[in-house]
Design a protein around this motif. Sequence first.
Motif, mmCIF file in Angstrom:
data_model
loop_
_atom_site.group_PDB
_atom_site.id
_atom_site.type_symbol
_atom_site.label_atom_id
_atom_site.label_comp_id
_atom_site.label_asym_id
_atom_site.label_seq_id
_atom_site.Cartn_x
_atom_site.Cartn_y
_atom_site.Cartn_z
ATOM 1 N N ASP A 154 73.928 25.723 166.446
ATOM 2 C CA ASP A 154 74.332 24.564 165.649
ATOM 3 C C ASP A 154 74.138 24.840 164.161
ATOM 4 O O ASP A 154 74.995 24.504 163.338
ATOM 5 C CB ASP A 154 73.532 23.319 166.051
ATOM 6 C CG ASP A 154 73.914 22.812 167.434
ATOM 7 O OD1 ASP A 154 74.991 23.222 167.939
ATOM 8 O OD2 ASP A 154 73.143 22.005 168.009
ATOM 9 N N GLU A 209 77.023 24.897 161.441
ATOM 10 C CA GLU A 209 76.922 24.030 160.252
ATOM 11 C C GLU A 209 76.976 24.864 158.979
ATOM 12 O O GLU A 209 77.628 24.488 158.001
ATOM 13 C CB GLU A 209 75.616 23.217 160.306
ATOM 14 C CG GLU A 209 75.438 22.235 159.176
ATOM 15 C CD GLU A 209 76.459 21.111 159.193
ATOM 16 O OE1 GLU A 209 76.574 20.437 158.143
ATOM 17 O OE2 GLU A 209 77.139 20.887 160.203
ATOM 18 N N ARG A 264 80.547 25.880 158.484
ATOM 19 C CA ARG A 264 81.327 24.729 158.028
ATOM 20 C C ARG A 264 81.062 24.443 156.557
ATOM 21 O O ARG A 264 81.991 24.224 155.766
ATOM 22 C CB ARG A 264 80.997 23.497 158.872
ATOM 23 C CG ARG A 264 81.872 22.284 158.552
ATOM 24 C CD ARG A 264 81.395 21.045 159.278
ATOM 25 N NE ARG A 264 80.143 20.551 158.771
ATOM 26 C CZ ARG A 264 80.000 19.823 157.666
ATOM 27 N NH1 ARG A 264 81.035 19.521 156.931
ATOM 28 N NH2 ARG A 264 78.807 19.403 157.280
#
Length: 190
Positions: free
Chosen positions: A66, A70, A73
Amino acid sequence: MAKKKENNHNPVQWFFLVIVVPTVFALTLLLVVLIFMGVNVFQKAEDVASKTPLLSQWVSTTEEKDARRETDRLEAVISENDSEIEQLESENNDKKATIEELNQTIEKLEARLDSAAEDASEENTDRVAEMARSFQEMDEEEAAPIIENMDETLAIELLEKIKSDQRGAILGVMDAETAAELTGLITGSR
């Protein structure tokens, strides 16, 4: 001979059938029971593997995945924002150049306007001086009614250019109220 065939089993085959198959079956059964009980077995296995020194290099936890997603992103957002900033800076520089060009154009136009205003002012002053000479040559009874009916600004400019004794004679012939008003404007008291 039948006894000999029974004892001829391969040791690898024996190990597989006696140890591996029952162990896999028992682990699968245990996994199914724990899942039905609500235990997240795979998450627990990831946690244990991530804490084990050698296994932690090969296993990544959901949190790490994750965090990596992230990070990717956010890096994409930063890259997009950087390109937008570059584009806006380019537009800003173009607009600054346009503003500079327009300011230079304004300065040129103002200079031309000032020059034209000076020329017009000089031309107007020359005309007023010429008219003043004409009024000086006139008789005061002829000049007074003309000046009375003129625009106040033009009348004041004319009277200022006329010699004082001639000006006094013209004002003396005018209507007293108009003469007082023009005299006040000439002296600047109004």
